[in-house]
Design an enzyme around this catalytic site. Structure first.
Site, short mmCIF file in Angstrom:
data_model
loop_
_atom_site.label_atom_id
_atom_site.label_comp_id
_atom_site.label_asym_id
_atom_site.label_seq_id
_atom_site.Cartn_x
_atom_site.Cartn_y
_atom_site.Cartn_z
CD GLU A 160 -1.62 -2.31 1.84
OE1 GLU A 160 -0.41 -2.51 2.06
OE2 GLU A 160 -2.49 -3.15 2.09
CG ASP A 220 22.12 22.93 -28.64
OD1 ASP A 220 22.20 22.72 -29.86
OD2 ASP A 220 22.12 24.07 -28.13
#
Length: 862
Positions: free
Chosen positions: A283, A325
């Site tokens: 749980e 990049d």
């Protein structure tokens, strides 16, 4: 439409416009037809409900909800309330995190919002850029944001910074000449500019050719609106939840049918099956994974990494490709003069300067100071000026002595510009431009000297430098007609300056560490192939002959099948557009890789959004890239990624330890419930005992596992394979055998208590199960090393959690008020001692297993 291929007159004909612009009536008609010049989020109407639904659509959460409902109908509502409370707390944390993250498009809108000067009814007026339509004619000056995609009608020394959109670090000189190639990259369409970029110098007029979502920025917005990638942990937890549910269902059906066939009461067997389901379902797992990730994110902030989406924290541990990049990420996004070559015989001009080369670098540019006193202008010219300033050649002081009285702007045919300055000796002409063009008009006649110059220029160009030459001539007076043919003839060559956008410090070491960690770095840039290749070789991204470099144009010619064969070999992509960046990321993912994408520009946003993990630059990054990314580097330092990867691997390892811990405990509970009837024993646990163990005994020490230190040499391990399940690496076997041992020890103590105890068998069994798990969590703090080697006090949070759990368990055993709630009884000193002794068996067994598997083998090998 290939607007760059058309002449100005053809553009006007296609748009049904002219250089005087549109009337207000025609503009209104087109506004209705094309819509406002704005970016639209197709998902915004449903965004909040979609985010909310995502919190409850996880397979594990659905199973918990079903279990809670069944438990409520069949037994005590307290179980249902506790489970549902956990679910809603977890959903709230997830909702807040995702809601804050959904701002990429809003940033695009903000970036694109501006005012524009446009001709309406033959008058120049200022309007909101959202009212622009195709066919409008606008004017632009230095500092203006480009309000739409445009095709230039006229330009006057106009340069545009397109780095955020293209990745190109140099400002682009614009012209009106039609271009014949169809598949030109955005950065090569020199007769156009695009929404969201801005003018750095000069002025011009242009036709608006595309607006709103039809612009290049609009195409990026559409790409950003695609759904998020599912992280490795989410994939594994979903698979784990489904597998667990099937196993639970099968066991429950088996227990129910076997009991019913033995003649047991249907209601009793139903309650037993539900107890088993509650025991098996972890749980606390969703909430504690969320909390663990949040704690990891907090730690990463100290390493200059801001996490925007929690599940991205662990994704770094699985990444095996980083697509980065170049501009602003690997490099500093600032042109810098690295080499200056001077022709000694030419640099001294009596009466004017003893270093004419440096003087030319300071004077022959359009850089100016802003209101704050900072130099502003085009990046190449700024680099030349800054170099001259370091040599005590101040532009401001020099212009007082040698004022500029005329100029000939740069154009693409001449590839140079010239400025004319008044001196006491006459009119000084300074020409700056491509070395090969200046050599054609120079007085140099020594072929060996020319050859030497050209060789040096070629070598520097191949190494990724931008090379600009300088030449001069001295006129007696200012000519009546200032023409390039006259002014730029018979020049005296001064030399040249070589500039480059240099790599960031520590990037080379960071890339080396990535490779050592089994991660392949790939450069994706809008720069030219030659520049990109040179930088990649210098940084170590390219090391072998098999490492490929391809351009965007070459990529466009490949079909999907051809590209799939090459994609894992390509180390550099040059001159690519935003959609191609996304294509690269998707292709790598389709080969089973987990891909990180770094970037700082608008052009990086789609790939950042769709990568397994997008990493934006915090200082120089655009707001669009930050909002599209999963995490942000606050110091813009690529080397921070290596630290983030180490933390990501550590966090993922600790999450796996947490799952191992709670699933082993749950396995022990299942073995107890399954084996008890076959051994002629009553069920040793009540539903409230199971919930207590799953929430408290699992929860507190499990959470402390998030603070566990990294395993030795964690960055020398290969990334976890994407195909590996949560149970890979011996975890599944560990859960089974340790869980079985816990179950057998618990049932043994129960049997002893039934035979020799004072009716305390339920309390003793419950306590053995709790204390066994505490011993287990101490043993699994390290996967390979003994607790005694890592040190009992090396994780103080764990000691606190275990101490608090023991205290709470003792309160349940000895406090009368809690005895009634938990159906427990006070144990005698002998019973408590036996309970603790039996519980220690689990710790000793796991430590012995680690010694046999790892410690002993490592000693033999050494």
């Amino acid at each position: 439409m290939n607007w760059h291929k058309l002449s100005s007159s053809e553009v006007a004909e296609e748009l049904k416009s002219n250089t005087e612009g549109l009337t207000s009536e025609e503009a209104q008609v087109r506004l209705v037809k094309f819509g406002n010049n704005e970016l639209i989020d197709s998902r915004s109407k449903y965004k909040i409900w979609r985010i909310l639904w995502n919190q409850f659509s996880d397979f594990m959460i659905i199973i918990l909800i079903i279990a809670a409902i069944i438990s409520g109908f069949a037994s005590d509502l307290s179980d249902t309330i506790i489970i549902l409370s956990i679910i809603f707390i977890n959903a709230l944390v997830g909702f807040i995190q995702e809601y804050r993250a959904e701002k990429a498009l809003e940033s695009l809108k903000s970036m694109a919002r501006s005012r524009a000067h446009v001709f309406r009814n033959k008058q120049l007026v200022k309007i909101d850029s959202s009212e622009l339509v195709p066919g409008d004619v606008i004017t632009l000056i230095s500092g203006d944001i480009i309000p739409a995609d445009i095709r230039f009608i006229s330009t006057y020394s106009l340069k545009v910074d397109e780095s955020a959109l293209t990745g190109e670090s140099q400002n682009i000189e614009k012209n009106i000449t039609e271009l014949k190639e169809s598949n030109l990259a955005i950065g090569d369409r020199t007769n156009m500019s695009f929404k969201g970029t801005f003018v750095t110098s000069g002025r011009g007029t242009a036709y608006v050719v595309e607006t709103g979502m039809n612009t290049e920025l609009g195409h990026i917005a559409k790409l950003i609106q695609k759904n998020e990638q599912v992280t490795p942990l989410q994939k594994r937890l979903n698979s784990f939840g489904k597998t667990l549910s099937i196993i639970i269902l099968a066991i429950c059906v088996f227990i129910f049918l076997s009991g019913w066939l033995r003649g047991e009461s249907l209601m009793e067997m139903l309650l037993l099956s539900i107890s088993l389901a509650v025991a098996a379902i972890p749980e606390a797992l969703p909430a504690l994974v969320t909390i663990s990730l949040a704690m990891g994110a907090k730690k990463l902030v100290k390493q200059q990494v801001l996490v925007r989406k929690l599940h991205a924290v662990e994704t770094l541990g699985s990444v095996n490709f980083i697509c980065t990049d170049k501009t602003g990420t690997l490099t500093v996004n600032k042109m810098t003069v690295e080499k200056v070559f001077e022709i000694e015989d030419s640099k001294i001009l009596p009466g004017i300067s003893d270093n004419l080369m440096l003087m030319a670098m300071a004077l022959s540019n359009d850089v100016s100071k802003n209101e704050k006193g900072n130099w502003i202008g085009e990046s190449t010219e700024l680099s030349l000026l800054n170099f001259a300033l370091t040599k005590n050649q101040n532009k401001h002081d020099l212009e007082k002595v040698f004022p500029r009285i005329a100029e000939i702007p740069f154009d693409t045919n001449r590839k140079c510009m010239s400025t004319l300055h008044q001196t006491d000796e006459g009119i000084l002409v300074i020409s700056k431009g491509a070395v090969e063009m200046l050599l054609k008009t120079s007085l140099l006649s020594n072929n060996s000297e020319i050859d030497n110059l050209e060789k040096q220029v070629n070598d520097l160009s191949e190494a990724g430098h931008r090379v600009l030459g300088f030449a001069y001539k001295l006129l007696k007076e200012l000519p009546q007609e200032i023409t390039p043919e006259y002014v730029e003839s018979s020049l005296t060559m001064l030399g040249f300056a070589a500039m480059i956008d240099p790599p960031r410090e520590d990037v080379k070491e960071a890339i080396s560490q990535c490779k050592e960690a089994g991660i392949t770095p790939v450069m994706i840039t809008g720069d030219h192939k030659l520049t990109a290749t040179a930088i990649a070789k210098d940084l170590g991204i390219i090391n072998y002959k098999d490492d490929l470099v391809i351009s965007g144009a070459e990529l466009a010619e490949l079909d999907d099948e051809q590209f799939d064969e090459l994609v894992e070999k390509v180390k550099v992509y040059a001159r690519v557009d935003p959609e191609q960046k996304l294509k690269i990321v998707n292709a790598l993912q389709s080969k089973g890789n987990f891909v990180a994408m770094t970037g700082d520009g608008v052009n990086d946003a789609p790939a950042l959004k769709n990568a397994d993990i997008g990493i934006a630059m915090g200082i120089n990054g655009t707001e669009v890239s930050k909002e599209a990314a999963h995490m942000i580097l606050l110091d813009d330092n690529f080397s921070s990624i290596v630290k983030a990867i180490q933390h990501g691997r550590q966090i993922f390892d600790n999450i796996l330890k947490f799952i191992k811990y709670i699933m082993t405990g749950n396995s022990g509970e299942i073995w107890c419930i399954v084996l008890a009837p076959f051994l002629g024993l009553p069920i040793p646990l009540l539903p409230i005992h199971i919930l207590w163990i799953n929430l408290v005994t699992d929860g507190l020490p499990g959470l402390a596992l998030a603070s566990e230190a990294a395993e030795p040499n964690i960055m020398k391990h290969q990334p976890r394979k994407p195909s590996d399940s949560i149970f890979a690496g011996n975890m599944g076997w560990h859960i089974l055998w340790v869980g079985l041992l816990i179950g057998l020890v618990t049932l043994s103590i129960q049997a002893w208590a039934i035979k020799y105890g004072n009716g305390n068998e339920l309390t003793m069994a419950f306590s053995v199960l709790c204390f066994s798990q505490l011993g287990h969590v101490l043993a699994i703090r390290s996967n390979k090393r003994s607790l005694f080697k890592i040190g009992l006090f090396s994780n103080k949070g764990m000691l606190f959690a275990i101490s608090l759990t023991i205290l709470l368990q003792m309160m349940i055993i000895y406090m009368p008020a809690l005895n009634k709630i938990f159906k427990t009884q006070a144990l005698s000193l002998k019973e408590l001692a036996l309970t603790l002794a039996a519980s220690s068996i689990i710790f000793l067994a796991v430590e012995l297993d680690k010694y046999i598997r790892y410690e002993k083998n490592s000693r033999i090998q050494s």
